[in-house]
Design a protein around this motif. Structure first.
Motif, PDB file in Angstrom:
ATOM      1  N   PHE A 155       0.763  -1.326   0.129  1.00 34.66           N
ATOM      2  CA  PHE A 155      -0.122   0.015  -0.053  1.00 34.66           C
ATOM      3  C   PHE A 155       0.834   1.316  -0.066  1.00 34.66           C
ATOM      4  N   GLY A 156       2.323   1.079   0.613  1.00 33.38           N
ATOM      5  CA  GLY A 156       3.053   2.341   0.534  1.00 33.38           C
ATOM      6  C   GLY A 156       2.982   2.771  -1.095  1.00 33.38           C
ATOM      7  N   MET A 157       3.244   1.796  -2.198  1.00 31.33           N
ATOM      8  CA  MET A 157       3.443   2.229  -3.401  1.00 31.33           C
ATOM      9  C   MET A 157       2.289   2.465  -4.102  1.00 31.33           C
ATOM     10  N   ILE A 158       0.987   1.830  -3.598  1.00 31.59           N
ATOM     11  CA  ILE A 158      -0.262   2.114  -4.284  1.00 31.59           C
ATOM     12  C   ILE A 158      -0.520   3.402  -4.137  1.00 31.59           C
ATOM     13  N   ILE A 159      -0.413   4.060  -2.678  1.00 36.67           N
ATOM     14  CA  ILE A 159      -0.610   5.369  -2.178  1.00 36.67           C
ATOM     15  C   ILE A 159       0.263   6.369  -2.916  1.00 36.67           C
ATOM     16  N   TYR A 160       1.425   5.988  -2.814  1.00 32.23           N
ATOM     17  CA  TYR A 160       2.287   7.161  -3.394  1.00 32.23           C
ATOM     18  C   TYR A 160       1.762   7.164  -5.052  1.00 32.23           C
ATOM     19  N   GLY A 161       1.509   5.983  -5.761  1.00 30.31           N
ATOM     20  CA  GLY A 161       1.160   6.049  -6.996  1.00 30.31           C
ATOM     21  C   GLY A 161      -0.231   6.709  -7.521  1.00 30.31           C
ATOM     22  N   TRP A 162      -1.229   6.562  -6.541  1.00 30.57           N
ATOM     23  CA  TRP A 162      -2.344   6.828  -6.598  1.00 30.57           C
ATOM     24  C   TRP A 162      -2.407   8.518  -6.715  1.00 30.57           C
ATOM     25  N   LYS A 163      -1.637   9.064  -5.704  1.00 32.20           N
ATOM     26  CA  LYS A 163      -1.386  10.472  -5.774  1.00 32.20           C
ATOM     27  C   LYS A 163      -0.689  11.260  -6.860  1.00 32.20           C
ATOM     28  N   LYS A 164       0.195  10.386  -7.708  1.00 32.31           N
ATOM     29  CA  LYS A 164       0.978  10.783  -8.829  1.00 32.31           C
ATOM     30  C   LYS A 164       0.414  10.442  -9.985  1.00 32.31           C
ATOM     31  N   TYR A 165       0.322   9.231 -10.383  1.00 35.81           N
ATOM     32  CA  TYR A 165      -0.191   8.612 -11.554  1.00 35.81           C
ATOM     33  C   TYR A 165      -1.604   8.254 -11.875  1.00 35.81           C
ATOM     34  N   LEU A 166      -2.472   8.309 -11.079  1.00 39.25           N
ATOM     35  CA  LEU A 166      -3.833   7.614 -11.158  1.00 39.25           C
ATOM     36  C   LEU A 166      -4.384   8.320 -12.108  1.00 39.25           C
ATOM     37  N   VAL A 207      -0.572   1.310 -12.092  1.00 36.46           N
ATOM     38  CA  VAL A 207       0.104   2.224 -11.219  1.00 36.46           C
ATOM     39  C   VAL A 207       1.075   1.462 -10.218  1.00 36.46           C
ATOM     40  N   TYR A 208       0.805   0.494  -9.566  1.00 39.92           N
ATOM     41  CA  TYR A 208       1.774  -0.299  -8.661  1.00 39.92           C
ATOM     42  C   TYR A 208       2.913  -0.687  -9.434  1.00 39.92           C
ATOM     43  N   ARG A 209       2.803  -0.981 -10.681  1.00 35.18           N
ATOM     44  CA  ARG A 209       4.150  -1.586 -11.444  1.00 35.18           C
ATOM     45  C   ARG A 209       4.792  -0.287 -11.683  1.00 35.18           C
ATOM     46  N   GLN A 210       4.304   0.732 -12.216  1.00 32.51           N
ATOM     47  CA  GLN A 210       4.896   1.869 -12.489  1.00 32.51           C
ATOM     48  C   GLN A 210       5.915   2.407 -11.269  1.00 32.51           C
ATOM     49  N   VAL A 211       5.264   2.515 -10.108  1.00 24.84           N
ATOM     50  CA  VAL A 211       5.925   2.790  -8.887  1.00 24.84           C
ATOM     51  C   VAL A 211       7.039   1.989  -8.526  1.00 24.84           C
ATOM     52  N   ASN A 212       6.685   0.590  -8.496  1.00 27.14           N
ATOM     53  CA  ASN A 212       7.479  -0.523  -8.121  1.00 27.14           C
ATOM     54  C   ASN A 212       9.091  -0.333  -9.001  1.00 27.14           C
ATOM     55  N   ALA A 213       8.729  -0.103 -10.328  1.00 22.82           N
ATOM     56  CA  ALA A 213       9.793   0.152 -11.121  1.00 22.82           C
ATOM     57  C   ALA A 213      10.837   1.237 -10.691  1.00 22.82           C
ATOM     58  N   GLU A 214      10.130   2.289 -10.586  1.00 27.06           N
ATOM     59  CA  GLU A 214      10.697   3.560 -10.197  1.00 27.06           C
ATOM     60  C   GLU A 214      11.447   3.343  -8.851  1.00 27.06           C
ATOM     61  N   ALA A 215      10.812   2.728  -7.754  1.00 26.71           N
ATOM     62  CA  ALA A 215      11.396   2.616  -6.650  1.00 26.71           C
ATOM     63  C   ALA A 215      12.533   1.961  -6.720  1.00 26.71           C
ATOM     64  N   LYS A 216      12.516   0.772  -7.582  1.00 23.24           N
ATOM     65  CA  LYS A 216      13.869  -0.122  -7.545  1.00 23.24           C
ATOM     66  C   LYS A 216      14.978   0.723  -8.102  1.00 23.24           C
ATOM     67  N   ALA A 217      14.757   1.613  -9.024  1.00 26.06           N
ATOM     68  CA  ALA A 217      15.717   2.477  -9.490  1.00 26.06           C
ATOM     69  C   ALA A 217      16.032   3.678  -8.859  1.00 26.06           C
ATOM     70  N   CYS A 235       7.788   6.158  -0.593  1.00 24.32           N
ATOM     71  CA  CYS A 235       6.542   4.963  -0.497  1.00 24.32           C
ATOM     72  C   CYS A 235       6.432   4.505   0.940  1.00 24.32           C
ATOM     73  N   ARG A 236       7.854   4.251   1.486  1.00 22.09           N
ATOM     74  CA  ARG A 236       7.898   3.994   2.931  1.00 22.09           C
ATOM     75  C   ARG A 236       6.868   4.847   3.734  1.00 22.09           C
ATOM     76  N   ASP A 237       7.102   6.248   3.330  1.00 18.58           N
ATOM     77  CA  ASP A 237       6.730   7.333   4.292  1.00 18.58           C
ATOM     78  C   ASP A 237       5.100   7.089   4.209  1.00 18.58           C
ATOM     79  N   GLU A 238       4.792   6.850   2.871  1.00 17.93           N
ATOM     80  CA  GLU A 238       3.053   6.828   2.986  1.00 17.93           C
ATOM     81  C   GLU A 238       2.817   5.939   3.647  1.00 17.93           C
ATOM     82  N   LEU A 239       3.479   4.539   3.580  1.00 12.63           N
ATOM     83  CA  LEU A 239       2.829   3.456   4.257  1.00 12.63           C
ATOM     84  C   LEU A 239       2.827   3.742   5.799  1.00 12.63           C
ATOM     85  N   VAL A 240       3.840   4.486   6.316  1.00 13.16           N
ATOM     86  CA  VAL A 240       3.876   4.826   7.562  1.00 13.16           C
ATOM     87  C   VAL A 240       2.732   5.717   8.024  1.00 13.16           C
TER      88      VAL A 240
END
Ligand code: ARG
Length: 572
Positions: A170-181, A197-207, A215-220
């Motif tokens: 959900f950290g990634m989903i919320i981050y992506g929701w705010k930015k790319y939805l 959205v999740y995939r896009q964020v996941n790829a970005e976060a990896k890089a 994303c971690r901040d969104e989760l917290v």
């Protein structure tokens, strides 16, 4: 209703007691289906087993038992075979009466559980914001079947879809929701858009570590109850559930509860506190763990209930879930229909529950995998999981092509209705006719064939029974006596009385395939009866009795398929 093997067991026990054999405490005789119908209907190896224990000659003991017994009208004088098997053939009179009893019994001879128990079945349980994939077939269909079977036996069953609606994704989903939805895409197909959205964020976060941190901040923030993040999470869950529910509806599957992981959030801390107070959890490397030092298989495998960062995990959540199910839902039993890879997890939480002194009977009803024709886990060409909805739609389309070809005169509505019943039924049957631990290959041709151990074959047997009654119209009288003369009548009658023996057996080791096999054999037996024993051309008592057999076959096929979650139609 008392089943025929129960009657045999009783007589066999009495017979044994009349011999000189010294019966050890707790010794119970057993009756099983005859391996070869030529030698009888049932058999027992009990004389052999007892003789071995008493160091006696097995055939002699078997003979003494047979001679001592009063078999009355229940069975012919039993015969001894091989090293000391006792074979039983039910008398025609008893079989006739018993078949009639099953015919007039509302449960078709299935005995009702006594005492009835409260059973929670935890199955399907997909993770939200992801589509269900082909692998979910197993838990979903096995769980639904066990639910239907346990209810039909009179148990109080509560089905609970323990969805994965709380987790680090959900950290990634919320981050992506705010930015790319893309709101439009979301309205169109919510899960697809969430995955994108999740995939896009996941790829970005990896890089990019900064994105990962964001994303971690969104989760917290979500975990700390931030209102915006909570609202996004809630909407994600609601949208996903809507889509999941429509698939379940289509499949005819329903749940009493959708108590996902998030439901237990507030209960996780107290569980760990209690474990700590009782000395069951201890700190190790900054994490709180339960050690199972007395259980050899788990001695090296502690369960973490609170991570170093203070977060709780899957085990904590399942322990809290058990508390709720025991104290609020009054569970006597909990069945978890979950893939075999989670075996360790369940061993751990079952062991922990015992250590906590909770009294509930829990089973991990494990299952294997579904494979593609290459014997590997099935994937799409892009390497993604094959989506469940795609599989179901394809099954109905394929069924539709077959139905159109076989029966071009059906109305459009009928064609659609029948294609759905066949398509969905075929996928369900392909699953449920397998032993749950076997990995099986998903094959369209096999599951949609009208020949062999398939849903269409069984549904077609039912259609055949209905066609007979359609032809007769109002001209139907059921006799109040079953008369068994032809071999085909006898074979069908005995098979029909065995429905009541088969259904309770499913729950012994959670094996829907026992019922599938039974129904397949019943359909075959019916086809032979149909060839050998004319119904419409027969007359008087013979016809009226054959109609009873035919109607009972119809009811057992319909009810049996219903227990597998498969719907029948009157035509095909
Ligand atoms: N959501 C989990 C998964 O996808 C399955 C949950 C099974 N039920 C349970 N109580 N752990 O693996």
């Amino acid at each position: 209703m008392t089943l025929l093997p129960q009657l045999l067991r009783k007589q066999l026990t009495l017979a044994l007691e009349k011999t000189d054999a010294e019966i050890p405490d707790g010794f119970q005789v057993a009756i099983s289906l005859a391996k070869d119908a030529r030698f009888g209907d049932y058999q027992s190896n009990s004389a052999m087993i007892l003789a071995k224990r008493l160091k006696q000659n097995p055939r002699e003991l078997a003979q003494a038992v047979v001679d001592a017994g009063e078999w009355d009208s229940l069975c012919e004088k039993p015969e001894i075979a091989g090293p000391g098997f006792i074979n039983f053939k039910i008398t025609t009179e008893t079989l006739q009466n018993h078949t009639l009893k099953v015919f007039s019994d509302g449960h078709l001879g299935v005995p009702q559980a006594d005492p009835a128990q409260t059973i929670i079945i935890d199955f399907s349980a997909p993770n939200v914001a992801k589509p269900m994939h082909i692998g979910h077939i197993r838990s979903t269909f096995i769980g639904d079947c066990l639910n239907r079977v346990a209810r039909s036996l009179g148990h109080e069953v509560i089905t609970d879809n323990h969805i994965g609606d709380w987790g680090t994704q959900f950290g990634m989903i919320i981050y992506g929701w705010k930015k790319y939805l893309n709101k439009e895409a979301l309205a169109e197909d919510a899960i697809r858009e969430l995955v994108r959205v999740y995939r896009q964020v996941n790829a970005e976060a990896k890089a990019d570590e900064a994105v990962m941190q964001a994303c971690r901040d969104e989760l917290v923030k979500l975990q700390q109850g931030n209102a915006d993040n909570h609202a996004i999470w809630q909407e994600t869950v609601d949208l996903s559930l809507n889509q999941l529910r429509s698939i379940y509806d289509w499949l005819g599957i329903s749940f009493d509860h959708y108590l996902g992981e998030s439901f237990y959030n507030d209960r996780l801390g107290p569980v760990v506190d209690e474990l700590t107070e009782k000395g069951l959890a201890e700190e190790s490397d900054g994490a709180m763990c339960i050690f199972f030092r007395d259980i050899p298989a788990l001695a090296e495998k502690p369960a973490i209930v609170r991570k170093r960062d203070g977060g709780f995990n899957y085990a904590t959540s399942d322990l809290a879930t058990i508390d709720y199910r025991v104290s609020e839902l009054n569970a006597d039993k909990i069945w978890y229909v979950v893939g075999a890879p989670q075996q360790l997890h369940f061993q751990q939480i079952f062991a922990a529950t015992k250590m906590r002194g909770k009294n509930v009977d829990m089973t991990h009803v494990a299952h294997g995998s579904i494979l593609g024709s290459d014997r590997k886990i099935m994937k799409t060409r892009d390497g993604d999981n094959v989506q469940l909805l795609d599989v179901l739609q394809a099954a109905v389309e394929r069924a539709s092509a077959i139905v159109k070809e076989k029966n071009p005169t059906l109305s459009k509505d009928e064609q659609k209705d029948i294609s759905e019943a066949i398509g969905l039924g075929a996928v369900k049957y392909a699953e449920l006719s397998q032993h749950r631990m076997t990995d099986y290959i998903f094959s369209w041709d096999k599951m949609l064939s009208f020949q062999g151990n398939t849903a269409p074959y069984l549904m077609n047997a039912y259609v055949r029974t209905r066609a007979i009654f359609r032809k007769l119209g109002d001209d139907v009288t059921f006799s109040d006596a079953v008369t068994i003369e032809a071999d085909g009548e006898r074979a069908l009658a005995i098979k029909l009385t065995q429905f009541g023996e088969t259904v309770p057996d499913i729950l012994n080791d959670f094996r829907p395939n026992l019922l599938a096999n039974y129904l397949f054999e019943l359909a075959q037996t019916f086809h032979s009866f149909y060839e050998e024993c004319p119904i419409l051309k027969s007359e008087g008592g013979t016809r009226a009795s054959r109609l009873v057999l035919c109607e009972l076959t119809s009811r057992v096929l319909k009810q049996g398929l219903d227990l597998l979650g498969i719907r029948v139609t009157d035509r095909m």
